[in-house]
Design an enzyme around this catalytic site. Structure first.
Site, PDB file in Angstrom:
ATOM      1  N   HIS A 136       1.527   6.064  -3.803  1.00  0.00           N
ATOM      2  CA  HIS A 136       1.288   5.381  -5.067  1.00  0.00           C
ATOM      3  C   HIS A 136       1.429   6.359  -6.213  1.00  0.00           C
ATOM      4  O   HIS A 136       1.203   7.561  -6.062  1.00  0.00           O
ATOM      5  CB  HIS A 136      -0.096   4.719  -5.094  1.00  0.00           C
ATOM      6  CG  HIS A 136      -1.220   5.640  -4.737  1.00  0.00           C
ATOM      7  ND1 HIS A 136      -1.534   5.951  -3.439  1.00  0.00           N
ATOM      8  CD2 HIS A 136      -2.092   6.331  -5.513  1.00  0.00           C
ATOM      9  CE1 HIS A 136      -2.565   6.792  -3.424  1.00  0.00           C
ATOM     10  NE2 HIS A 136      -2.919   7.043  -4.671  1.00  0.00           N
TER      11      HIS A 136
ATOM     12  N   HIS B  40       5.537   0.137   3.221  1.00  0.00           N
ATOM     13  CA  HIS B  40       4.480   1.106   3.512  1.00  0.00           C
ATOM     14  C   HIS B  40       5.084   2.474   3.811  1.00  0.00           C
ATOM     15  O   HIS B  40       5.739   2.668   4.834  1.00  0.00           O
ATOM     16  CB  HIS B  40       3.620   0.658   4.692  1.00  0.00           C
ATOM     17  CG  HIS B  40       2.509   1.625   4.986  1.00  0.00           C
ATOM     18  ND1 HIS B  40       1.283   1.560   4.346  1.00  0.00           N
ATOM     19  CD2 HIS B  40       2.463   2.710   5.796  1.00  0.00           C
ATOM     20  CE1 HIS B  40       0.530   2.561   4.771  1.00  0.00           C
ATOM     21  NE2 HIS B  40       1.216   3.274   5.657  1.00  0.00           N
TER      22      HIS B  40
ATOM     23  N   ASN C 198      -0.514  11.940  -6.061  1.00  0.00           N
ATOM     24  CA  ASN C 198      -1.317  12.853  -5.260  1.00  0.00           C
ATOM     25  C   ASN C 198      -0.843  12.752  -3.820  1.00  0.00           C
ATOM     26  O   ASN C 198      -0.847  11.667  -3.238  1.00  0.00           O
ATOM     27  CB  ASN C 198      -2.797  12.475  -5.367  1.00  0.00           C
ATOM     28  CG  ASN C 198      -3.333  12.642  -6.780  1.00  0.00           C
ATOM     29  OD1 ASN C 198      -2.956  13.590  -7.478  1.00  0.00           O
ATOM     30  ND2 ASN C 198      -4.193  11.746  -7.214  1.00  0.00           N
TER      31      ASN C 198
ATOM     32  N   CYS D  56      -1.181  -2.206   1.019  1.00  0.00           N
ATOM     33  CA  CYS D  56      -0.339  -3.279   1.581  1.00  0.00           C
ATOM     34  C   CYS D  56      -1.012  -4.627   1.357  1.00  0.00           C
ATOM     35  O   CYS D  56      -0.351  -5.609   0.995  1.00  0.00           O
ATOM     36  CB  CYS D  56      -0.099  -3.069   3.072  1.00  0.00           C
ATOM     37  SG  CYS D  56       1.195  -1.859   3.467  1.00  0.00           S
TER      38      CYS D  56
ATOM     39  N   GLY E 264      -6.014  15.338  -3.395  1.00  0.00           N
ATOM     40  CA  GLY E 264      -6.991  14.273  -3.611  1.00  0.00           C
ATOM     41  C   GLY E 264      -6.478  12.883  -3.300  1.00  0.00           C
ATOM     42  O   GLY E 264      -7.010  11.899  -3.807  1.00  0.00           O
TER      43      GLY E 264
ATOM     44  N   HIS F 150      -1.150   5.045   1.310  1.00  0.00           N
ATOM     45  CA  HIS F 150       0.056   4.289   0.975  1.00  0.00           C
ATOM     46  C   HIS F 150       0.541   4.906  -0.320  1.00  0.00           C
ATOM     47  O   HIS F 150      -0.210   4.897  -1.322  1.00  0.00           O
ATOM     48  CB  HIS F 150      -0.293   2.800   0.823  1.00  0.00           C
ATOM     49  CG  HIS F 150       0.876   1.898   0.486  1.00  0.00           C
ATOM     50  ND1 HIS F 150       1.155   0.745   1.203  1.00  0.00           N
ATOM     51  CD2 HIS F 150       1.817   1.964  -0.492  1.00  0.00           C
ATOM     52  CE1 HIS F 150       2.222   0.140   0.674  1.00  0.00           C
ATOM     53  NE2 HIS F 150       2.640   0.868  -0.363  1.00  0.00           N
TER      54      HIS F 150
ATOM     55  N   ASP G  31      -5.833   0.184 -12.091  1.00  0.00           N
ATOM     56  CA  ASP G  31      -6.746   0.958 -11.249  1.00  0.00           C
ATOM     57  C   ASP G  31      -8.183   0.458 -11.452  1.00  0.00           C
ATOM     58  O   ASP G  31      -8.609   0.166 -12.571  1.00  0.00           O
ATOM     59  CB  ASP G  31      -6.653   2.450 -11.603  1.00  0.00           C
ATOM     60  CG  ASP G  31      -7.236   3.332 -10.515  1.00  0.00           C
ATOM     61  OD1 ASP G  31      -6.469   4.050  -9.861  1.00  0.00           O
ATOM     62  OD2 ASP G  31      -8.481   3.287 -10.310  1.00  0.00           O
TER      63      ASP G  31
HETATM   64  P1  5GP Z   1      -5.562   8.618  -5.083  1.00  0.00           P
HETATM   65  O1  5GP Z   1      -6.897   9.268  -5.295  1.00  0.00           O
HETATM   66  O2  5GP Z   1      -5.303   8.285  -3.634  1.00  0.00           O
HETATM   67  O3  5GP Z   1      -4.414   9.332  -5.723  1.00  0.00           O
HETATM   68  O4  5GP Z   1      -5.640   7.247  -5.871  1.00  0.00           O
HETATM   69  C1  5GP Z   1      -6.188   6.088  -5.360  1.00  0.00           C
HETATM   70  C2  5GP Z   1      -6.529   5.231  -6.563  1.00  0.00           C
HETATM   71  O5  5GP Z   1      -6.707   3.898  -6.138  1.00  0.00           O
HETATM   72  C3  5GP Z   1      -7.820   5.657  -7.271  1.00  0.00           C
HETATM   73  O6  5GP Z   1      -7.528   5.926  -8.648  1.00  0.00           O
HETATM   74  C4  5GP Z   1      -8.750   4.465  -7.107  1.00  0.00           C
HETATM   75  O7  5GP Z   1      -9.549   4.224  -8.236  1.00  0.00           O
HETATM   76  C5  5GP Z   1      -7.770   3.317  -6.848  1.00  0.00           C
HETATM   77  N1  5GP Z   1      -8.303   2.290  -5.982  1.00  0.00           N
HETATM   78  C6  5GP Z   1      -8.933   2.468  -4.778  1.00  0.00           C
HETATM   79  N2  5GP Z   1      -9.267   1.291  -4.243  1.00  0.00           N
HETATM   80  C7  5GP Z   1      -8.851   0.334  -5.133  1.00  0.00           C
HETATM   81  C8  5GP Z   1      -8.951  -1.097  -5.145  1.00  0.00           C
HETATM   82  O8  5GP Z   1      -9.452  -1.735  -4.227  1.00  0.00           O
HETATM   83  N3  5GP Z   1      -8.416  -1.738  -6.216  1.00  0.00           N
HETATM   84  C9  5GP Z   1      -7.834  -1.060  -7.253  1.00  0.00           C
HETATM   85  N4  5GP Z   1      -7.350  -1.801  -8.266  1.00  0.00           N
HETATM   86  N5  5GP Z   1      -7.740   0.281  -7.278  1.00  0.00           N
HETATM   87  C10 5GP Z   1      -8.249   0.970  -6.244  1.00  0.00           C
HETATM   88 ZN    ZN Z   2       0.449   0.262   3.073  1.00  0.00          ZN
END
Ligand code: 5GP
Ligand code: ZN
Length: 112
Positions: free
Chosen positions: A98, A45, A85, A6, A91, A96, A29
């Protein structure tokens, strides 16, 4: 609400934006798993995919409209993968919803 994505969508935390419209925000990412790796989120959200319902599903459709536009803008004509995910076993680390948009390398299937 104390939510990382958010805050990113609101511009309170910096990110490298690749797309934005009324409903959707997309950014690179921070830890890319492919030469092109964007995170695409609804601005609304929603915690995770298991929270999608008839009240909020329109923004998920908007996410997929945005993905098609990003793919054109970024010339991903060789293909791409969209990954969500949902929950601990998958994982999910950010609460939020995505969608990972991965491209520019050969993506293994099944993903493992
Ligand atoms: P998940 O593991 O929840 O499916 O994916 C979360 C993703 O968000 C990960 O690939 C991680 O690298 C990315 N991520 C986490 N924190 C940040 C951030 O502060 N900025 C950016 N650009 N990506 C982030
Ligand atoms: Zn959010």
């Amino acid at each position: 609400m104390d939510c990382l994505f958010c805050k990113i969508a609101a511009g309170e935390i910096p990110s490298t934006k690749v797309y934005e419209d009324e409903w959707v925000y997309a950014f690179l990412d921070i830890e890319p798993q492919a030469p092109f790796h964007a995170i695409v989120i609804p601005k609304e959200h929603i915690k995770s995919a298991d929270q999608i319902n008839s009240q909020n599903s329109l923004v998920i459709a908007k996410v997929f409209e945005a993905i098609a536009k990003i793919a054109k803008n970024e010339n991903l004509e060789n293909g791409y993968r969209v990954v969500n995910n949902c929950g601990a076993d998958a994982g999910q680390t950010v609460g939020h919803i995505h969608f990972h948009l991965l491209a520019r390398r050969n993506l293994a299937w099944p993903p493992g």
